[in-house]
Scaffold this active site. Structure first.
Site, PDB file in Angstrom:
ATOM      1  N   LYS A 237      89.162  74.840  70.787  1.00 12.75           N
ATOM      2  CA  LYS A 237      90.546  74.948  70.018  1.00 12.75           C
ATOM      3  C   LYS A 237      90.867  76.238  69.822  1.00 12.75           C
ATOM      4  CE  LYS A 237      89.174  71.867  67.225  1.00 12.75           C
ATOM      5  NZ  LYS A 237      90.223  70.693  67.112  1.00 12.75           N
TER       6      LYS A 237
ATOM      7  N   LYS B 287      90.066  75.559  60.929  1.00 17.58           N
ATOM      8  CA  LYS B 287      89.511  74.917  61.996  1.00 17.58           C
ATOM      9  C   LYS B 287      88.083  74.902  62.120  1.00 17.58           C
ATOM     10  CE  LYS B 287      93.514  74.929  65.117  1.00 17.58           C
ATOM     11  NZ  LYS B 287      93.851  73.567  65.064  1.00 17.58           N
TER      12      LYS B 287
ATOM     13  N   HIS C 161     104.754  70.755  62.104  1.00 18.21           N
ATOM     14  CA  HIS C 161     103.197  70.869  62.629  1.00 18.21           C
ATOM     15  C   HIS C 161     102.159  71.338  61.682  1.00 18.21           C
ATOM     16  CE1 HIS C 161     103.775  69.307  66.775  1.00 18.21           C
ATOM     17  NE2 HIS C 161     104.808  69.843  66.785  1.00 18.21           N
TER      18      HIS C 161
ATOM     19  N   THR D  30      95.208  67.296  68.842  1.00 19.93           N
ATOM     20  CA  THR D  30      95.058  66.461  70.102  1.00 19.93           C
ATOM     21  C   THR D  30      93.994  66.597  70.658  1.00 19.93           C
ATOM     22  OG1 THR D  30      96.520  68.037  71.292  1.00 19.93           O
ATOM     23  CG2 THR D  30      97.576  66.412  70.231  1.00 19.93           C
TER      24      THR D  30
ATOM     25  N   LYS E 221      91.825  63.730  73.030  1.00 15.69           N
ATOM     26  CA  LYS E 221      91.140  63.805  74.543  1.00 15.69           C
ATOM     27  C   LYS E 221      89.715  63.872  74.653  1.00 15.69           C
ATOM     28  CE  LYS E 221      95.127  67.376  74.879  1.00 15.69           C
ATOM     29  NZ  LYS E 221      95.348  68.757  74.609  1.00 15.69           N
TER      30      LYS E 221
END
Length: 826
Positions: A557, A563, A366, A665, A669
């Site tokens: 997140k 990020k 991951h 993910t 969504k």
């Protein structure tokens, strides 16, 4: 008094009268309450038992069918299962939501009110755990016999509170009132050893056999939760392990007055399943983390071997009947533990055990971040798991011998493939161990998998070129569309029928209607209603009033530097300055919504949270902004909060440094719910672009190759900042204390990290990001075009269903045959 007649569990699509009878019975006999005095939690518990009863018959039938047919079973090992609330999820999958709603209403109880008080199962942090939850539900939906294995954390990940803008971690007490969805399995209890020594004893044939004599033992006790698939077609099991002491109390010590010392061993044992991700910044924290990982992995392997031997007799047939999937490196010790169990307990030879292990296990990677690929100090492993360290050395010796036979295998190559990192204080590389012990290793998006082969696993891929495969992540549309966004679901059904509810790729039929003005109006009305609900929640939880007609710009997140929540808030500061200077230049009002948790020991991520809140406090109170910009940080992000935010989002922020996000993910969504993505070409953003069309996504910034090239030729962030006036002004405002007047130097180090290195390319991508945001503004002013693009996003992301993903795992990795539903045969 005669016993009350038995009332069967309601069938699928049961009428409200049947459910009402069941509900009253459960309230009386399971909860012990009269409906006249029952409170909201009593009704929730009764309703949960009604749903649970409807699951159990299907659960038992699914298990019996697996045993009867001898079908291969998947065992999914994950340190996280972010399953969220289960009541609405299970009721929806069983088609019981509306009958329950009507039955509860007959008692004056609103289903939505009681559903809101169910605690989120605090069993995960972010995408890793949510993926595991989607997979276990999808395996039930498509009919793959499966069992998820994890830890039954008493407190799980912390509950996040925001105090004076700072993240404060407090225990999450999700189990304080019990859990109606779990079943304790006292018969499924296993001893787990730690420490001690490995002794040699003579076997029957005169050979010396190693025997591990642990110094400490704890008991792993199983708790099972049934996970029901769509329309109740089958049910999988989530088995979570709780740690218990062998002796709960030393009575002699207690009677001698040492009341605390008498329970020390119990406290030490139970700490293993107390908290998800204990801080590992101390040696004690590191040890606890390793104890957790070995604890649940060993219990899971012992359990599946017991089941296999009980049903099939010979452990040598294990790969024919069991597929073990390692979700990231947390359960990587499974490679050594399965070999140990096969050799030391079941008497197999080393060669047999190693082959069976490799044929049984597969591993999902991951991350491309080297620091996120777990390593453990050799001295800690030798002390805590001495037999496993012996096995790791033996695996490594064979690995290095194979590596040396490759043409051109120099010392650097040998060092890179080794399971032991000799350059960093001698540490065991768990990613390498998982790779070598697996028959397949998969990435989670096309880009991530390609980069795995070129970066973190390039040396091992050279040794085993066919081992790495791609399996792009997916999400379950049952939770992330049907439940989270019932208004949009109803609109889609009205427009294209129900086929998409069985096969998410049928959402593509919606694309034919994207230019329909009436659909666009209805689509916008659903979004507006969702935004009004979110606006009310924001006001309730933060006190900030926001305009539901504004553009809702969402980044939700885990908080991490790669990020780039920092990039987002820096652009917001620059926008704030520009609006104050000339409000008329910015006709689009915008609400920026942030949510996410930072790891307790991740100081810089927590500082970014504080910066967001400090900027929000100033911006939201400034009348000069004229309502053009509001900034909100919603605390304690979890599955239930995501279900409220995601359907309300207009713009989806997916802005990680290219090459660093494995998949994501949240991006799936948000797109499924009609948000337009602004993002880099990273992770699954690449595949989203390919599916929705480049004209329906806003891509900016450096790609992965450009990031690598810029670093190679020498990136100078200071020069970039000096040449970007808006960024320079924003950083100066932050550094000078505009947003932290009580402590002007609060963000000096954070600002300095950009000037001094900018590892995550915040400055490098700032100008492109700011221009992309102005493109968003221009697009928002053309609502017909915006709505069309939003509809096309929903229409074209059905491929990202986790049903598709698990079918691909089943075919290429697990070699399991899913049940083919008659509904999908055409």
């Amino acid at each position: 008094m005669p016993a009350a007649p038995a009332v069967e569990a309601p069938p699928l699509g049961a009428r409200a009268s049947v459910v009402r009878e069941q509900l009253l019975r459960k309230l009386t006999y399971a909860v012990g309450k009269d409906p006249f005095v029952a409170r909201r939690y009593d009704w929730l518990l009764a309703a949960s038992h009604v749903v649970r009863d409807a699951i159990i018959d299907r659960w038992i039938a699914s298990t019996r069918e697996t045993y009867r047919s001898g079908r291969k079973r998947v065992y999914y090992l994950s340190l996280e299962f972010l399953i969220g609330r289960l009541f609405r999820d299970a009721a929806s999958n069983l088609d019981l939501l509306e009958p329950l709603r009507e039955a509860l209403a007959s008692f004056g109880v609103a289903l939505d009110d009681i559903a809101e008080i169910e605690p989120d199962a605090a069993l995960g942090n972010g995408g890793l755990g949510r993926l595991a939850a989607c997979f276990i539900e999808s395996m039930a939906t498509v009919g793959i016999p499966a069992m998820g294995y994890g830890i039954r954390y008493e407190h799980g990940l912390f509950r996040q509170e925001i105090v004076d803008g700072r993240q404060v971690e407090v225990p999450e007490d999700w189990l304080s009132h019990g859990n109606p969805w779990e079943f304790e399995r006292r018969e499924a209890a296993y001893e787990i050893g730690f420490g001690g020594a490995v002794e040699g004893r003579e076997d029957w044939d005169g050979a010396t056999k190693p025997t591990w004599k642990p110094a400490e033992r704890v008991i792993a006790v199983a708790y099972d939760t049934p996970i029901v698939g769509w329309k109740g077609k089958s049910v999988t099991t989530l088995r979570l392990w709780a740690a218990r002491a062998i002796d709960p109390m030393r009575l002699e010590a207690f009677n001698q007055g040492d009341h605390l010392g008498a329970v020390t061993e119990r406290m030490r044992a139970e700490s293993i399943s107390r908290v998800l991700y204990p801080a590992d910044s101390t040696p004690a924290g590191q040890e606890l983390r390793l104890r957790q990982e070995f604890f649940f992995t060993s219990a899971s392997l012992q359990d599946l071997l017991r089941r296999h031997v009980q049903q099939f007799g010979d452990v040598r047939s294990l790969p024919e009947h069991a597929a073990v999937q390692l979700n990231d490196t947390h359960p990587a010790i499974a490679v050594a533990e399965l070999i140990r169990l096969l050799v030391d307990v079941h008497g197999l030879s080393w060669e047999e055990a190693a082959t069976l292990t490799r044929e049984t296990i597969s591993y999902t990677n991951h991350t491309l971040l080297p620091e996120a690929l777990e390593t453990w100090p050799v001295h800690l492993m030798e002390r805590l798991l001495p037999r496993h360290m012996q096995i790791i050395y033996a695996i490594n010796a064979r690995l290095l011998a194979d590596a040396r036979r490759l043409p051109g295998a120099d010392d650097a190559f040998i060092a890179a493939v080794s399971l032991i990192d000799e350059s960093n204080g001698r540490r065991v590389r768990m990613g390498n161990l998982a790779f070598i012990g697996s028959h397949k290793v998969n990435g989670v998006s096309a880009l991530h998998t390609a980069l795995m082969k070129e970066t973190v696993f390039a040396p091992l891929a050279r040794l085993h070129p066919d081992r790495i495969v791609n399996k792009t992540n997916g999400i379950t549309p049952r939770r992330w569309l049907f439940q989270a966004n019932p208004g949009l679901t109803a609109l889609i059904r009205e427009t294209i029928g129900d086929r998409f509810m069985e096969d998410a790729t049928a959402l593509s039929d919606l694309a034919r209607h994207a230019d329909d003005a009436s659909l666009q109006e209805a689509f916008a009305a659903v979004k507006q209603a969702n935004k009004q609900r979110l606006a009310a929640l924001i006001g309730e939880r933060t006190g900030v009033r926001v305009d539901p007609s504004a553009l809702f710009d969402v980044q939700v997140k885990r908080i991490h530097e790669y990020k780039r929540q920092l990039l987002n808030i820096l652009e917001a500061v620059a926008l704030y300055d520009a609006i104050r200077a000339d409000p008329d230049r910015f006709p689009v009002p915008r609400v920026k919504v942030f949510a996410g948790k930072a790891a307790a020991s991740y100081w810089r991520a927590k500082l970014i949270i504080r910066l967001i809140n400090d900027v929000a406090r100033v911006v939201n109170a400034d009348p000069a902004v004229q309502g053009k910009l509001k900034i909100v940080f919603l605390p304690n992000y979890n599955v239930s909060l995501a279900e409220r935010i995601i359907p309300a989002a207009d713009l989806s922020e997916q802005i990680s440094t290219a090459g660093m996000e494995a998949s994501g993910t949240g991006n799936m969504k948000l797109a499924l719910n009609g948000a337009i993505t602004i993002g880099t070409l990273d992770g699954a953003n690449v595949e989203i672009r390919d599916l929705v069309g480049a004209e329906n996504i806003i891509i900016f910034g450096l790609c992965a190759e450009e990031v690598t090239a810029l670093r190679a030729r020498g990136y100078d962030p200071r020069a970039t900042i000096e040449a970007t006036a808006a960024l320079k002004d924003a950083l100066e405002a932050i550094a000078q204390g505009l947003f932290s007047p009580d402590e002007p130097g609060r963000y000096g180090e954070l600002v300095g990290s950009l000037y001094g290195g900018d590892h995550f390319m915040v400055a490098a991508d700032f100008a492109a990001y700011a221009e992309a945001q102005r493109q968003v503004d221009r697009l928002w002013q053309d609502q017909v075009t915006w709505r069309r693009k939003a509809i096309l996003n929903t229409a074209h992301v059905g491929w990202f269903s986790s049903d598709r993903t698990v079918r691909e795992y089943a075919e290429e990795i697990w070699r399991v045959r899913p049940r083919v539903s008659p509904d999908l045969q055409s």
